[in-house]
Scaffold this motif. Structure first.
Motif, PDB file in Angstrom:
ATOM      1  N   HIS A  95       0.832  -1.209   0.000  1.00  0.00           N
ATOM      2  CA  HIS A  95       0.000   0.000   0.000  1.00  0.00           C
ATOM      3  C   HIS A  95       0.866   1.259   0.000  1.00  0.00           C
ATOM      4  O   HIS A  95       0.514   2.259  -0.641  1.00  0.00           O
ATOM      5  N   ALA A  96       1.978   1.223   0.727  1.00  0.00           N
ATOM      6  CA  ALA A  96       2.819   2.421   0.819  1.00  0.00           C
ATOM      7  C   ALA A  96       3.535   2.737  -0.482  1.00  0.00           C
ATOM      8  O   ALA A  96       3.750   3.910  -0.816  1.00  0.00           O
ATOM      9  N   TYR A  97       3.874   1.707  -1.273  1.00  0.00           N
ATOM     10  CA  TYR A  97       4.728   1.920  -2.448  1.00  0.00           C
ATOM     11  C   TYR A  97       4.039   1.706  -3.796  1.00  0.00           C
ATOM     12  O   TYR A  97       4.506   2.246  -4.800  1.00  0.00           O
ATOM     13  N   THR A  98       2.968   0.942  -3.845  1.00  0.00           N
ATOM     14  CA  THR A  98       2.386   0.627  -5.158  1.00  0.00           C
ATOM     15  C   THR A  98       0.995   1.213  -5.370  1.00  0.00           C
ATOM     16  O   THR A  98       0.474   1.140  -6.475  1.00  0.00           O
ATOM     17  N   HIS A  99       0.387   1.766  -4.337  1.00  0.00           N
ATOM     18  CA  HIS A  99      -0.936   2.372  -4.473  1.00  0.00           C
ATOM     19  C   HIS A  99      -0.815   3.892  -4.438  1.00  0.00           C
ATOM     20  O   HIS A  99       0.048   4.438  -3.752  1.00  0.00           O
ATOM     21  N   GLU A 100      -1.706   4.545  -5.158  1.00  0.00           N
ATOM     22  CA  GLU A 100      -1.734   5.997  -5.145  1.00  0.00           C
ATOM     23  C   GLU A 100      -2.690   6.485  -4.067  1.00  0.00           C
ATOM     24  O   GLU A 100      -3.717   5.853  -3.792  1.00  0.00           O
ATOM     25  N   ALA A 101      -2.353   7.609  -3.463  1.00  0.00           N
ATOM     26  CA  ALA A 101      -3.161   8.147  -2.376  1.00  0.00           C
ATOM     27  C   ALA A 101      -4.537   8.575  -2.871  1.00  0.00           C
ATOM     28  O   ALA A 101      -4.674   9.085  -3.991  1.00  0.00           O
ATOM     29  N   GLY A 102      -5.558   8.357  -2.045  1.00  0.00           N
ATOM     30  CA  GLY A 102      -6.911   8.781  -2.377  1.00  0.00           C
ATOM     31  C   GLY A 102      -7.153  10.213  -1.932  1.00  0.00           C
ATOM     32  O   GLY A 102      -6.223  11.009  -1.763  1.00  0.00           O
ATOM     33  N   GLU A 103      -8.416  10.541  -1.728  1.00  0.00           N
ATOM     34  CA  GLU A 103      -8.777  11.885  -1.309  1.00  0.00           C
ATOM     35  C   GLU A 103      -8.535  12.064   0.189  1.00  0.00           C
ATOM     36  O   GLU A 103      -8.790  11.174   0.981  1.00  0.00           O
ATOM     37  N   ASN A 104      -8.027  13.229   0.555  1.00  0.00           N
ATOM     38  CA  ASN A 104      -7.788  13.606   1.950  1.00  0.00           C
ATOM     39  C   ASN A 104      -6.991  12.560   2.727  1.00  0.00           C
ATOM     40  O   ASN A 104      -7.420  12.078   3.778  1.00  0.00           O
ATOM     41  N   PRO A 105      -5.816  12.189   2.235  1.00  0.00           N
ATOM     42  CA  PRO A 105      -4.990  11.244   3.002  1.00  0.00           C
ATOM     43  C   PRO A 105      -4.422  11.938   4.239  1.00  0.00           C
ATOM     44  O   PRO A 105      -4.321  13.169   4.285  1.00  0.00           O
ATOM     45  N   PRO A 106      -4.063  11.199   5.286  1.00  0.00           N
ATOM     46  CA  PRO A 106      -3.458  11.826   6.469  1.00  0.00           C
ATOM     47  C   PRO A 106      -2.147  12.508   6.104  1.00  0.00           C
ATOM     48  O   PRO A 106      -1.381  12.021   5.262  1.00  0.00           O
ATOM     49  N   VAL A 107      -1.904  13.616   6.748  1.00  0.00           N
ATOM     50  CA  VAL A 107      -0.684  14.385   6.483  1.00  0.00           C
ATOM     51  C   VAL A 107       0.385  13.942   7.476  1.00  0.00           C
ATOM     52  O   VAL A 107       0.264  14.171   8.684  1.00  0.00           O
ATOM     53  N   PRO A 108       1.427  13.272   7.011  1.00  0.00           N
ATOM     54  CA  PRO A 108       2.446  12.763   7.947  1.00  0.00           C
ATOM     55  C   PRO A 108       3.310  13.874   8.511  1.00  0.00           C
ATOM     56  O   PRO A 108       3.458  14.953   7.915  1.00  0.00           O
ATOM     57  N   ASP A 109       3.880  13.603   9.660  1.00  0.00           N
ATOM     58  CA  ASP A 109       4.827  14.517  10.304  1.00  0.00           C
ATOM     59  C   ASP A 109       6.209  14.258   9.705  1.00  0.00           C
ATOM     60  O   ASP A 109       6.839  13.240   9.983  1.00  0.00           O
ATOM     61  N   ASN A 110       6.663  15.195   8.890  1.00  0.00           N
ATOM     62  CA  ASN A 110       7.961  15.042   8.227  1.00  0.00           C
ATOM     63  C   ASN A 110       9.050  15.878   8.885  1.00  0.00           C
ATOM     64  O   ASN A 110      10.040  16.236   8.240  1.00  0.00           O
ATOM     65  N   SER A 111       8.870  16.177  10.161  1.00  0.00           N
ATOM     66  CA  SER A 111       9.874  16.961  10.867  1.00  0.00           C
ATOM     67  C   SER A 111      11.143  16.138  11.072  1.00  0.00           C
ATOM     68  O   SER A 111      11.158  14.909  10.919  1.00  0.00           O
ATOM     69  N   ALA A 112      12.223  16.835  11.425  1.00  0.00           N
ATOM     70  CA  ALA A 112      13.491  16.144  11.689  1.00  0.00           C
ATOM     71  C   ALA A 112      13.338  15.178  12.852  1.00  0.00           C
ATOM     72  O   ALA A 112      13.918  14.081  12.847  1.00  0.00           O
ATOM     73  N   PHE A 113      12.558  15.569  13.862  1.00  0.00           N
ATOM     74  CA  PHE A 113      12.290  14.694  15.015  1.00  0.00           C
ATOM     75  C   PHE A 113      11.666  13.381  14.560  1.00  0.00           C
ATOM     76  O   PHE A 113      12.083  12.298  14.957  1.00  0.00           O
ATOM     77  N   SER A 114      10.668  13.484  13.702  1.00  0.00           N
ATOM     78  CA  SER A 114       9.953  12.293  13.225  1.00  0.00           C
ATOM     79  C   SER A 114      10.865  11.387  12.416  1.00  0.00           C
ATOM     80  O   SER A 114      10.922  10.175  12.648  1.00  0.00           O
ATOM     81  N   LEU A 115      11.586  11.951  11.464  1.00  0.00           N
ATOM     82  CA  LEU A 115      12.412  11.148  10.569  1.00  0.00           C
ATOM     83  C   LEU A 115      13.637  10.575  11.277  1.00  0.00           C
ATOM     84  O   LEU A 115      14.041   9.436  11.011  1.00  0.00           O
TER      85      LEU A 115
END
Length: 478
Positions: free
Chosen positions: A425-445
């Protein structure tokens, strides 16, 4: 042995954290920094305290509390898990600000109870430590606030955990009374010399089976698993990450100590093997049908509880060592997965499989970390999960339960489908409508990257950690 406070420095340090959080919870928080700002630093220092106390050995408190390689191994794992949990919960969106000191205090109290459980070698001491760790979780599981109001699923999860926990406690105490009546001691080292056959001591066998039931409940072993998926789903993502990992360490360390009473071929040993086979099969088959990620991980934990039984029934020091190593691997793998879930669901929602669609575009780092966690849970090289299953299989083969080892291998094949569906699902499917917005901060990564590095590092170079686990196993079963 004369009491020496130096032996229990990790427990004393954790108790100081609890006292500090308790004092902060008494005020309104206006004159002190928020707990989530200062606690991660002190929780991280707790890992260093446990490392310094790594070689502590002794028997204190009337022989009920033992410091050995096994206890120090698990205390370090608990301290590390508590640190990651604190970091993960520091940005918890579903927790009211005024409840944060209380929330962290209960988490610290539960971790302290698990540390006590790691060294307990007397049945009443084990029971008390188990209750200390459990009562705290009864309070934190219902703490979930979504969209400005309480979540009824969290309240339901809290009620189920309390009620089922009370039943498991009653069963364990009832079993303890049977053990005490038949064997006339509650110390594990003396119980190890007693007769545990059905012909010789049927009351003792029944009692030990019932007492272990309390540990099976914490471990979510079939048929004591029924609370697990509902509690994971109802609790907040961060709380579920704690419940899914650290209490399992406490259950495993007690079962490892009790496993010295068992020999291959005993009736109770065969019962554990059968429950292990049923648990891994039932957990994996149920996980296949799940769309909610936390319910999927809940049923997968039922399967992993069955895997750990493979090491416990082998009757060898290597088997106990493999069970300890796999418990550590399980905690690292699940902390990684729950970290990613918490960062992807930055608004605190429960994630469905479809919410992962297109994650590699929205957050390549989190998608990669999720892939590492999924591969590790399957048991694919070069991850920690692969080495853990390898050690379990090698330690248990040709010790009377080869059918259980074969069941483990077949169930690992079943698990490939639903674990790798996360990656699909993470790599082969395209996101639908209103997907959750991930936290891409330095802390998160950075957090995801470090946890993924741990899972890969101990998969590639497991010798140091496993050698210490072997030392712990040999101290129990020379």
């Amino acid at each position: 042995m004369e009491f020496n406070p130096i032996l229990i420095v990790p427990e004393l340090y954790q108790l100081l954290l609890i006292v500090a959080l308790f004092c902060q919870s008494l005020g309104d928080g206006s004159e002190t920094p928020p707990a989530e700002r200062w606690l991660p630093f002190f929780a991280g220092f707790g890992i260093f305290v446990n490392i310094v106390s790594w070689g502590a050995e002794g028997l204190i408190f009337g022989g009920a509390y033992k410091l050995d390689a096994l206890s120090q191994f698990f205390k370090l794992a608990i301290a590390a898990g508590f640190y990651v949990t604190v970091l993960n919960a520091a940005r918890q969106p579903s927790l009211e600000e005024r409840k944060r000191p209380d929330y962290f205090m209960f988490l610290a109290l539960s971790a302290w109870g698990l540390m006590l459980l790691s060294s307990a070698v007397e049945l009443i001491t084990i029971y008390i430590a188990l209750e200390i760790s459990s009562y705290s979780l009864y309070a934190v599981i219902p703490l979930r606030n979504l969209n400005g109001k309480g979540d009824p699923r969290a309240a339901e999860a809290g009620i189920k955990y309390i009620l089922f926990g009370a039943v498991a406690t009653a069963i364990a105490l009832y079993g303890f009374s049977y053990i005490l009546a038949s064997q006339h001691t509650s110390y594990i080292d003396q119980l190890a010399k007693a007769n545990w056959t059905w012909d010789g001591q049927p009351m003792a066998v029944v009692g030990l089976s019932l007492f272990m039931g309390g540990m099976f409940y914490k471990l979510a072993l079939f048929p004591f698993h029924f609370w697990c998926p509902d509690v994971y789903q109802g609790a907040s993502n961060e709380t579920a990450g704690f419940v899914a990992t650290l209490p399992k360490l406490g259950a495993v360390v007690v079962l490892i100590r009790l496993a010295v009473l068992l020999k291959p071929g005993l009736e109770i040993t065969t019962l554990l093997a059968v429950l292990g086979a049923l648990s891994m099969t039932f957990g994996n088959l149920c996980a296949l049908a799940q769309k909610d990620l936390k319910r999927m991980l809940g049923f997968s934990s039922v399967a992993h509880a069955g895997y750990i039984m493979v090491g416990l029934v082998s009757g060898t020091a290597m088997g106990l060592s493999a069970a300890a190593f796999y418990a550590m691997a399980y905690v690292a793998m699940n902390l990684l997965c729950f970290w990613v879930i918490s960062r992807v669901a930055s608004d605190g929602r429960n994630l469905q499989l479809d919410d992962l669609n297109g994650l590699y575009k929205r957050s390549p780092g989190l998608a990669f970390a999720l892939g590492v966690g999924a591969f590790a849970l399957v048991g694919l090289p070069p991850t920690m999960g692969f080495m853990g299953k390898f050690f379990l299989i090698a330690s248990a083969w040709d010790h009377g339960y080869n059918w259980l080892v074969i069941t483990l291998v077949l169930n690992s094949a079943i698990a490939i489908y639903y674990y790798l569906s996360l990656v699909r699902h993470a790599y082969t499917h395209e996101a639908g409508e209103n997907p959750p917005v991930p936290d891409n901060s330095a802390f998160s990564l950075c957090g995801a990257g470090l946890l993924a590095a741990v899972v890969l590092l101990f998969g590639i170079v497991p010798s140091g950690l496993f050698d210490y686990a072997v030392l712990a196993g040999k101290q129990l079963l020379p």
